[in-house]
Design an enzyme around this catalytic site. Structure first.
Site, PDB file in Angstrom:
ATOM      1  N   LYS A  29       4.559  -2.714  49.287  1.00  0.00           N
ATOM      2  CA  LYS A  29       5.556  -4.149  49.167  1.00  0.00           C
ATOM      3  C   LYS A  29       5.145  -5.169  50.488  1.00  0.00           C
ATOM      4  O   LYS A  29       5.004  -6.005  51.118  1.00  0.00           O
ATOM      5  CB  LYS A  29       7.177  -3.571  48.785  1.00  0.00           C
ATOM      6  CG  LYS A  29       7.151  -3.585  47.509  1.00  0.00           C
ATOM      7  CD  LYS A  29       8.542  -3.525  46.846  1.00  0.00           C
ATOM      8  CE  LYS A  29       7.903  -3.520  45.397  1.00  0.00           C
ATOM      9  NZ  LYS A  29       8.800  -2.801  44.816  1.00  0.00           N
ATOM     10  N   LYS A  77      -4.869  -2.638  34.694  1.00  0.00           N
ATOM     11  CA  LYS A  77      -3.623  -2.479  33.747  1.00  0.00           C
ATOM     12  C   LYS A  77      -3.318  -3.036  33.154  1.00  0.00           C
ATOM     13  O   LYS A  77      -3.210  -4.420  34.792  1.00  0.00           O
ATOM     14  CB  LYS A  77      -2.485  -2.221  35.064  1.00  0.00           C
ATOM     15  CG  LYS A  77      -1.602  -1.014  33.608  1.00  0.00           C
ATOM     16  CD  LYS A  77      -0.507  -0.109  34.877  1.00  0.00           C
ATOM     17  CE  LYS A  77       1.018  -0.188  34.074  1.00  0.00           C
ATOM     18  NZ  LYS A  77       1.671   0.460  35.132  1.00  0.00           N
ATOM     19  N   LYS A  97       0.524  -9.576  33.172  1.00  0.00           N
ATOM     20  CA  LYS A  97       0.979 -11.158  33.468  1.00  0.00           C
ATOM     21  C   LYS A  97       0.560 -11.404  34.427  1.00  0.00           C
ATOM     22  O   LYS A  97       0.067 -12.569  34.716  1.00  0.00           O
ATOM     23  CB  LYS A  97       2.720 -11.339  32.781  1.00  0.00           C
ATOM     24  CG  LYS A  97       2.535 -12.803  31.937  1.00  0.00           C
ATOM     25  CD  LYS A  97       4.508 -13.115  31.845  1.00  0.00           C
ATOM     26  CE  LYS A  97       4.212 -13.052  31.258  1.00  0.00           C
ATOM     27  NZ  LYS A  97       6.337 -13.327  30.484  1.00  0.00           N
TER      28      LYS A  97
END
Ligand code: SF4
Length: 329
Positions: A115, A196, A199
């Site tokens: 992250k 994968k 959105k």
């Protein structure tokens, strides 16, 4: 009512309208688990804040996601379905669990490092504590099982360690160590044929898309890259359209595509049309239920409110034991 085998918890970020990857990778399993388990499904809006730049779409995304879950077959009369922030006890438990979690353990986690790499401009305190909040989500509802793919096993192990630390520190057994329920879910590749379905990568097909939109997206799907012309034989084993046929088409159609593709007996356009037709047919009942539910948005919010009420009752009972165990005055 059938005797249930235990309580299952799962949470997902409010990402709005769900796509085929969400359905095949999680929602389908959520629906199936209801038959045997008492299920608690949470839309984790607080988690989402750790990476969101704006909250403008948060409410709408929460609503759209809940609508999709209900249309897909989540049964709110049995299952507790709610929004994370509607149960404030989770942030209280997060605070207490954070006191028994070494900081170094959190900053060493590969998920935290990833992250930091993805959003170096926003390495906030919430990001570090993310796994602790996740542990709080799970144990607050006295969860027995968490359905996860094998790659997420470390998260459950982390939660179990936090529970052990808490119970040891306060000499209690008030928190339950959850078990992992390993689930076999297919990795759904997006229309780009490589990554994968997601959105954010815009390689997805929405469950609630119209049949025409679905056909359009299917027509954009990348096929066997070696098949340049209609007359070239193709290889279904490397084609994502074929993977979808295996899910949405009949055994005879799968066999036909497998054979005809290899001898250039079927073109990619026709092959995609067939798959889109089958996909649309299979999504038809979902889409009908969804548009029925969408006529009354208040009903969806009522389900979430009622779910939160039931979730708060379990949460408060857990927290009373937690506060007592800690010795809070
Ligand atoms: Fe893929 Fe179908 Fe084209 Fe074969 S015919 S390459 S399976 S889209």
């Amino acid at each position: 009512m059938k005797q249930k085998k235990g309580r299952v918890f799962s949470g997902a970020r409010p990402t709005g309208r769900q796509h085929l990857g969400n359905y095949l990778g999680a929602i389908k399993n959520y629906v199936a688990l209801q038959d045997d388990y008492e299920c608690v499904y949470c839309i984790v809006d607080i988690h989402a804040l750790t990476t969101m730049e704006t909250t403008l779409a948060l409410r709408q995304n929460t609503y759209e996601m809940a609508l999709d879950w209900l249309a897909a077959g989540i049964r709110p009369d049995e299952t507790i379905m709610f929004v994370q922030s509607h149960v404030p006890q989770v942030t209280e438990l997060h605070t207490y669990l954070s006191m028994v979690t070494p900081l170094g353990k959190l900053t060493d986690l590969p998920t935290f490092k990833e992250k930091v790499r993805l959003q170096p401009q926003n390495v906030n305190y919430g990001l570090v504590g993310y796994p602790v909040l996740m542990a709080a989500d799970i144990v607050l509802y006295r969860t027995n099982l968490v359905p996860v793919g094998i790659d997420q096993a470390p998260h459950i192990e982390f939660t179990r360690e936090v529970v052990r630390s808490f119970n040891y520190r306060y000499q209690t057994d008030v928190l339950i160590e959850p078990e992992m329920k390993a689930t076999e879910t297919p990795k759904v590749i997006g229309i780009d044929g490589q990554q994968k379905m997601s959105k954010s990568l815009d390689n997805h097909i929405e469950l609630a898309a119209t049949p025409e939109e679905t056909l359009q997206r299917v027509m954009m799907m990348v096929t066997d890259p070696q098949r340049m012309r209609r007359t070239d034989p193709g290889n279904p084993d490397v084609c994502n359209v074929f993977s979808f046929h295996k899910i949405f088409s009949t055994a005879e159609e799968v066999e036909m595509v497998n054979l005809e593709c290899r001898r250039a007996g079927i073109g990619c356009v026709d092959c995609k049309r067939l798959m889109a037709k089958n996909l649309n047919e299979s999504l038809q009942p979902f889409r009908e239920r969804r548009s029925e539910l969408a006529q009354n948005p208040d009903q969806v919010w009522d389900v979430l409110q009622e779910g939160a009420k039931r979730a708060r009752a379990i949460a408060e009972e857990t927290m009373q034991g937690v506060r007592r165990a800690i010795g809070l005055p």
